[in-house]
Design an enzyme around this catalytic site. Structure first.
Site, PDB file in Angstrom:
ATOM      1  N   THR A  29      -1.895   5.590   8.405  1.00 52.44           N
ATOM      2  CA  THR A  29      -1.676   6.253   9.694  1.00 52.44           C
ATOM      3  C   THR A  29      -2.902   6.978  10.179  1.00 52.44           C
ATOM      4  O   THR A  29      -3.162   7.056  11.378  1.00 52.44           O
ATOM      5  CB  THR A  29      -0.493   7.242   9.562  1.00 52.44           C
ATOM      6  N   TYR A  43       3.669   2.824  15.168  1.00 51.38           N
ATOM      7  CA  TYR A  43       2.268   2.566  15.533  1.00 51.38           C
ATOM      8  C   TYR A  43       1.724   1.492  14.583  1.00 51.38           C
ATOM      9  O   TYR A  43       2.360   1.113  13.602  1.00 51.38           O
ATOM     10  CB  TYR A  43       1.437   3.844  15.379  1.00 51.38           C
ATOM     11  N   THR A 109       0.145   7.499   3.773  1.00 49.69           N
ATOM     12  CA  THR A 109       0.832   8.550   3.013  1.00 49.69           C
ATOM     13  C   THR A 109       1.975   7.999   2.164  1.00 49.69           C
ATOM     14  O   THR A 109       2.401   8.643   1.218  1.00 49.69           O
ATOM     15  CB  THR A 109       1.405   9.606   3.969  1.00 49.69           C
ATOM     16  N   ASP A 110       2.498   6.814   2.505  1.00 47.02           N
ATOM     17  CA  ASP A 110       3.696   6.321   1.822  1.00 47.02           C
ATOM     18  C   ASP A 110       3.493   6.158   0.312  1.00 47.02           C
ATOM     19  O   ASP A 110       4.388   6.475  -0.462  1.00 47.02           O
ATOM     20  CB  ASP A 110       4.149   4.984   2.425  1.00 47.02           C
ATOM     21  N   LYS A 182       5.325  12.841  -1.803  1.00 47.74           N
ATOM     22  CA  LYS A 182       5.667  12.910  -0.381  1.00 47.74           C
ATOM     23  C   LYS A 182       7.117  13.373  -0.269  1.00 47.74           C
ATOM     24  O   LYS A 182       8.015  12.759  -0.824  1.00 47.74           O
ATOM     25  CB  LYS A 182       5.471  11.539   0.272  1.00 47.74           C
ATOM     26  N   GLU A 304      21.733   8.616 -29.249  1.00 52.76           N
ATOM     27  CA  GLU A 304      21.781   7.148 -29.226  1.00 52.76           C
ATOM     28  C   GLU A 304      20.564   6.581 -28.482  1.00 52.76           C
ATOM     29  O   GLU A 304      19.946   5.618 -28.913  1.00 52.76           O
ATOM     30  CB  GLU A 304      23.060   6.675 -28.530  1.00 52.76           C
TER      31      GLU A 304
HETATM   32  N1  DAS Z   1       1.743   3.902   7.763  1.00 51.08           N
HETATM   33  C1  DAS Z   1       2.284   4.477   6.538  1.00 51.08           C
HETATM   34  C2  DAS Z   1       1.308   4.252   5.411  1.00 51.08           C
HETATM   35  O1  DAS Z   1       0.313   3.548   5.607  1.00 51.08           O
HETATM   36  C3  DAS Z   1       2.556   5.915   6.695  1.00 51.08           C
HETATM   37  C4  DAS Z   1       1.304   6.742   6.774  1.00 51.08           C
HETATM   38  O2  DAS Z   1       0.173   6.262   6.640  1.00 51.08           O
HETATM   39  O3  DAS Z   1       1.497   7.913   6.964  1.00 51.08           O
HETATM   40  O4  DAS Z   1       1.580   4.770   4.321  1.00 51.08           O
END
Ligand code: DAS
Length: 345
Positions: A29, A43, A109-110, A182, A304
């Site tokens: 992102t 996006y 971020t993912d 996250k 166990e």
């Molecule tokens: N587009 C997603 C990624 O590339 C989300 C992000 O970047 O925040 O992980």
């Protein structure tokens, strides 16, 4: 049109006095573009190259001499082992150069927490490696990418960040690769180290540390991925009401060398899934109990499960336990040795 504020700065110090920082771009992102500045979702991630990102933050040139490389350009929801191994190789080669003081990696971020933890275990240097992303695309009103990128370069250039392990810098906070995750699908304050806590803050662009990790990382780890072209297959099985053995059997059939069981509570196993894990263990698949809970330790509980040699995933979330198990399996199949690794990293 990138909506970031752009203005010219005269360098505060001459270029030869500024630290050299390498920026490795992978997409996400932070490099995303949308049709309008009010569009915050849907996006195109990774649409912009690193040069465009750097052009939008000229203040970076006041704090470092930066050079950008485009390692990949992907949404990190589709991150791959190939990109990981490229990043590890490139980081280790660059950090062996005495002129390079640190590395910033721009990333979605993912899965940012996973790449950060992987590099925390395979980068063979105590120089700073800082991962940075954004929750709003570059074209958005109040895009968070520019300040995050500026902070990340400042952190990578800071002597305070040496020896701290791989770091994550977003939203004026510094988190460590091992404990960060996250926590929100859309909030700019998404990266947290729940219960174990962040390592520090940024104030006016300056990094301030208050803590550091107690676990082994970077140059002190025993893992070496140089020369590897893949990592052992490890699958995650996420438990739920009425769980059973079918996905476990499927993982074994697919050739999994390890299974991380994201159990309920303290890594508890559903009675109808347990036989699948026992048979998988007997077939040579290494089983690690983790938890879907998100906080707290997973240690030995049912006698166990201990008798069946199921290993304990400590405080690592399932996706990080998977990474450590993958790297452990590049070194050994010995269960006591692998448990030692979970107690160490
Ligand atoms: N587009 C997603 C990624 O590339 C989300 C992000 O970047 O925040 O992980």
């Amino acid at each position: 049109m990138v909506a970031w504020l752009t203005c010219s700065f005269s360098p505060a110090a001459s270029a030869e006095e500024l630290p050299a920082i390498e920026i490795l771009a992978t997409g996400g992102t932070i490099a995303g573009t949308a049709a309008s500045d009010t569009q915050m979702t849907g996006y195109k991630a990774g649409a912009l190259g690193i040069d465009t990102l750097l052009q939008a933050v000229p203040a970076i040139h006041d704090i470092a001499v930066v050079h950008g490389e485009q390692i990949a350009n992907t949404g990190s929801e589709s991150m791959t082992t190939d990109i990981w191994l490229k990043l590890a190789t490139r980081c280790n080669a660059l950090l062996a150069n005495p002129n390079i003081k640190g590395i910033v990696i721009t990333h979605g971020t993912d899965t940012l927490e996973e790449t950060a933890y992987f590099l925390n275990l395979v980068v063979k240097s105590d120089k700073p490696v800082v991962l940075v992303g954004a929750m709003r695309p570059a074209t958005a009103i109040s895009a968070d990418g520019p300040v995050n990128l500026l902070n990340a370069v400042k952190l990578a250039a800071s002597p305070k960040a040496v020896g701290k392990g791989v770091l994550v810098a977003l939203n004026d906070e510094i988190n460590g690769a091992r404990d960060v995750t996250k926590t929100s699908t859309e909030n700019v304050a998404t990266f947290k180290s729940p219960e174990l806590g962040l390592l520090g803050y940024f104030a006016n662009g300056e990094p301030y540390f208050y803590k550091e990790t107690t676990r082994c990382h970077t140059k002190h780890t025993e893992f070496d991925v140089s020369g590897l072209t893949e990592l052992p297959r490890v699958d995650i099985i996420y438990t739920h009401v009425n769980d059973d053995r079918h996905l476990i059997d499927a993982a074994v059939h697919q050739g999994a060398k390890g299974i991380v069981y994201a159990g309920s509570g303290m890594g508890s196993i559903h009675k109808d899934a347990e036989p699948g894990l026992i048979d998988a263990q007997k077939a040579g698949v290494v089983i690690v109990r983790s938890s879907r809970v998100g906080n707290g330790m997973v240690v030995a509980s049912s006698a166990e499960w201990t008798a069946e040699h199921f290993l304990n995933g400590d405080t690592l979330n399932p996706q990080k336990a998977r990474i450590l198990l993958q790297l452990a399996l590049t070194k050994t199949q010995d269960l006591d040795e692998i448990q030692r690794m979970f107690d160490t990293y």
